[in-house]
Design a protein around this motif. Structure first.
Motif, short mmCIF file in Angstrom:
data_model
loop_
_atom_site.label_atom_id
_atom_site.label_comp_id
_atom_site.label_asym_id
_atom_site.label_seq_id
_atom_site.Cartn_x
_atom_site.Cartn_y
_atom_site.Cartn_z
N ALA A 1 0.15 8.60 -10.68
CA ALA A 1 -0.50 7.61 -9.81
C ALA A 1 -0.40 6.22 -10.43
CB ALA A 1 -1.96 7.97 -9.60
N SER A 2 -0.14 5.24 -9.58
CA SER A 2 -0.05 3.84 -10.01
C SER A 2 -1.42 3.18 -9.98
CB SER A 2 0.89 3.07 -9.09
OG SER A 2 0.33 2.99 -7.78
N ILE A 3 -1.50 2.02 -10.60
CA ILE A 3 -2.73 1.22 -10.56
C ILE A 3 -3.06 0.90 -9.10
CG2 ILE A 3 -3.71 -1.04 -11.12
CD1 ILE A 3 -2.11 -0.85 -13.78
N GLN A 4 -2.07 0.50 -8.34
CA GLN A 4 -2.28 0.15 -6.93
C GLN A 4 -2.86 1.34 -6.15
OE1 GLN A 4 1.34 -0.71 -4.79
NE2 GLN A 4 0.25 -1.50 -3.00
N MET A 5 -2.35 2.51 -6.41
CA MET A 5 -2.81 3.70 -5.71
C MET A 5 -4.26 4.03 -6.09
SD MET A 5 -0.98 7.40 -5.71
CE MET A 5 -1.48 8.66 -4.58
N THR B 1 3.07 8.48 -6.99
CA THR B 1 3.17 7.17 -6.35
C THR B 1 4.36 7.13 -5.40
OG1 THR B 1 2.07 6.08 -8.18
CG2 THR B 1 3.42 4.69 -6.77
N ALA B 2 5.46 7.74 -5.80
CA ALA B 2 6.63 7.79 -4.91
C ALA B 2 6.30 8.56 -3.64
CB ALA B 2 7.82 8.42 -5.64
N ILE B 3 5.54 9.63 -3.78
CA ILE B 3 5.12 10.41 -2.61
C ILE B 3 4.22 9.57 -1.71
CG2 ILE B 3 3.73 12.39 -1.86
CD1 ILE B 3 4.75 13.84 -4.41
N TRP B 4 3.26 8.89 -2.30
CA TRP B 4 2.33 8.04 -1.54
C TRP B 4 3.09 6.98 -0.77
CZ3 TRP B 4 -0.11 3.11 -3.45
CH2 TRP B 4 -1.17 2.69 -2.63
N ARG B 5 4.05 6.35 -1.44
CA ARG B 5 4.82 5.29 -0.77
C ARG B 5 5.70 5.85 0.35
NH1 ARG B 5 6.39 2.24 -6.27
NH2 ARG B 5 4.49 0.98 -6.46
N ALA B 6 6.17 7.07 0.22
CA ALA B 6 7.00 7.67 1.26
C ALA B 6 6.14 8.14 2.45
CB ALA B 6 7.79 8.85 0.70
N ASN C 1 -6.43 1.99 -7.23
CA ASN C 1 -7.28 0.94 -6.69
C ASN C 1 -7.58 1.22 -5.22
OD1 ASN C 1 -7.38 -1.87 -5.13
ND2 ASN C 1 -8.37 -2.06 -7.13
N ALA C 2 -6.58 1.68 -4.48
CA ALA C 2 -6.76 1.96 -3.06
C ALA C 2 -7.74 3.12 -2.84
CB ALA C 2 -5.41 2.28 -2.41
N TYR C 3 -7.65 4.16 -3.65
CA TYR C 3 -8.50 5.34 -3.45
C TYR C 3 -9.87 5.23 -4.11
CZ TYR C 3 -4.95 8.10 -1.13
OH TYR C 3 -4.04 8.58 -0.22
N PHE C 4 -9.94 4.58 -5.28
CA PHE C 4 -11.18 4.57 -6.04
C PHE C 4 -11.71 3.18 -6.36
CE2 PHE C 4 -8.94 8.49 -7.14
CZ PHE C 4 -9.91 9.44 -6.82
N GLY C 5 -10.93 2.13 -6.03
CA GLY C 5 -11.36 0.77 -6.35
C GLY C 5 -11.27 0.46 -7.84
N LEU C 6 -10.44 1.21 -8.57
CA LEU C 6 -10.32 1.01 -10.01
C LEU C 6 -9.53 -0.25 -10.34
CD1 LEU C 6 -9.64 4.61 -11.35
CD2 LEU C 6 -11.81 3.40 -11.21
N SER C 7 -9.98 -0.94 -11.37
CA SER C 7 -9.28 -2.13 -11.84
C SER C 7 -8.12 -1.73 -12.75
CB SER C 7 -10.24 -3.02 -12.61
OG SER C 7 -10.62 -2.38 -13.83
N THR D 1 -7.70 -2.65 -15.76
CA THR D 1 -8.26 -2.33 -17.07
C THR D 1 -8.75 -0.89 -17.13
OG1 THR D 1 -8.95 -4.63 -17.30
CG2 THR D 1 -9.99 -3.04 -18.77
N LYS D 2 -9.46 -0.46 -16.09
CA LYS D 2 -9.99 0.91 -16.08
C LYS D 2 -8.86 1.94 -16.01
CE LYS D 2 -14.61 -0.04 -14.48
NZ LYS D 2 -15.68 0.28 -13.55
N VAL D 3 -7.85 1.67 -15.21
CA VAL D 3 -6.72 2.59 -15.11
C VAL D 3 -5.99 2.66 -16.45
CG1 VAL D 3 -4.49 3.06 -14.00
CG2 VAL D 3 -6.43 2.29 -12.62
N SER D 4 -5.78 1.52 -17.08
CA SER D 4 -5.10 1.49 -18.38
C SER D 4 -5.91 2.26 -19.42
CB SER D 4 -4.89 0.06 -18.84
OG SER D 4 -4.01 -0.60 -17.96
N ALA D 5 -7.22 2.12 -19.39
CA ALA D 5 -8.08 2.83 -20.34
C ALA D 5 -7.98 4.34 -20.12
CB ALA D 5 -9.53 2.36 -20.20
N ARG D 6 -8.01 4.78 -18.86
CA ARG D 6 -7.91 6.23 -18.58
C ARG D 6 -6.55 6.76 -19.04
NH1 ARG D 6 -12.11 8.80 -18.74
NH2 ARG D 6 -10.99 10.61 -18.05
N ARG D 7 -5.49 5.99 -18.77
CA ARG D 7 -4.15 6.41 -19.22
C ARG D 7 -4.12 6.56 -20.74
NH1 ARG D 7 -0.70 2.41 -15.43
NH2 ARG D 7 -0.42 3.81 -13.67
N SER D 8 -4.69 5.59 -21.42
CA SER D 8 -4.71 5.61 -22.87
C SER D 8 -5.45 6.85 -23.38
CB SER D 8 -5.38 4.34 -23.40
OG SER D 8 -5.46 4.36 -24.80
N LEU D 9 -6.61 7.15 -22.79
CA LEU D 9 -7.38 8.32 -23.19
C LEU D 9 -6.62 9.62 -22.93
CD1 LEU D 9 -10.92 7.28 -21.95
CD2 LEU D 9 -10.16 7.48 -24.33
#
Length: 183
Positions: free
Chosen positions: A91-95, A169-174, A97-103, A105-113
């Motif tokens: 999942a991308s940051i944009q995706m 993300t590719a699936i979502w965009r398609a 953000n669309a589903y959960f309103g995540l920023s 920073t928050k997406v990057s933090a979750r990825r890092s964890l």
């Protein structure tokens, strides 16, 4: 019952008085006279009160609030599990953000964890062959969801990703334009 309840309360009160949060102390039930007296206590007097076996407060459990908080914590935990699953599927940051309103920073933090290293730039799009496969899956399942923007819509996209090994993300965009045309 709670050996250190007096200590915790006094510590909380003294910190709030020092920070100028007198209303917080009043909300706990302390009068202005009691707060003034607490400020005048010596260290030894504070120690004696803190160590007393006689509690200066009673704990009252708000059972309704407790169960609401438990339910909210469970919902939040479930949401974090969905977010983590989506991230692991690409999942991308944009995706997110669309589903959960995540920023970002928050997406990057979750990825890092989760130990996910993300390459900069746009995610790859689905190939023509992958789009054909996704179109077939979409046609089979599009009637099973009310909205692609819902959790059930995300769940369907994640199932597609798990089944096909195509980036989420590719699936979502398609699928997103196909969903828009369905309306």
């Amino acid at each position: 019952m709670l050996d250190n309840l007096n200590k915790v309360i006094l510590d909380h009160i003294v910190n709030n008085i020092r920070e100028g949060n007198v209303n917080t102390c009043h909300h706990l039930g302390f009068s202005t006279a009691e707060l003034s007296e607490i400020q005048q206590l010596s260290i030894d007097e504070m120690y004696d009160i803190a160590q007393s076996k006689v509690p200066i407060a009673a704990i009252n459990i708000d059972h309704s609030a407790f169960w609401k908080m438990v339910k909210m914590a469970q919902v939040n935990s479930q949401e974090r599990m969905i977010i983590d699953r989506a991230l692991l599927l690409g999942a991308s940051i944009q995706m997110l953000n669309a589903y959960f309103g995540l920023s970002t920073t928050k997406v990057s933090a979750r990825r890092s964890l989760l130990g996910i290293r993300e390459e900069p730039g746009r995610k790859a799009t689905a190939t023509d062959e992958q789009k054909t496969l996704l179109w077939e899956l979409w046609c089979q399942h599009k009637g099973s969801i009310q909205s692609l923007e819902s959790m059930e819509g995300l769940e369907l996209l994640m199932l597609f990703a798990e089944e096909t090994q195509i980036n989420l993300t590719a699936i979502w965009r398609a699928v997103e334009p196909w969903y828009r045309n369905k309306k």
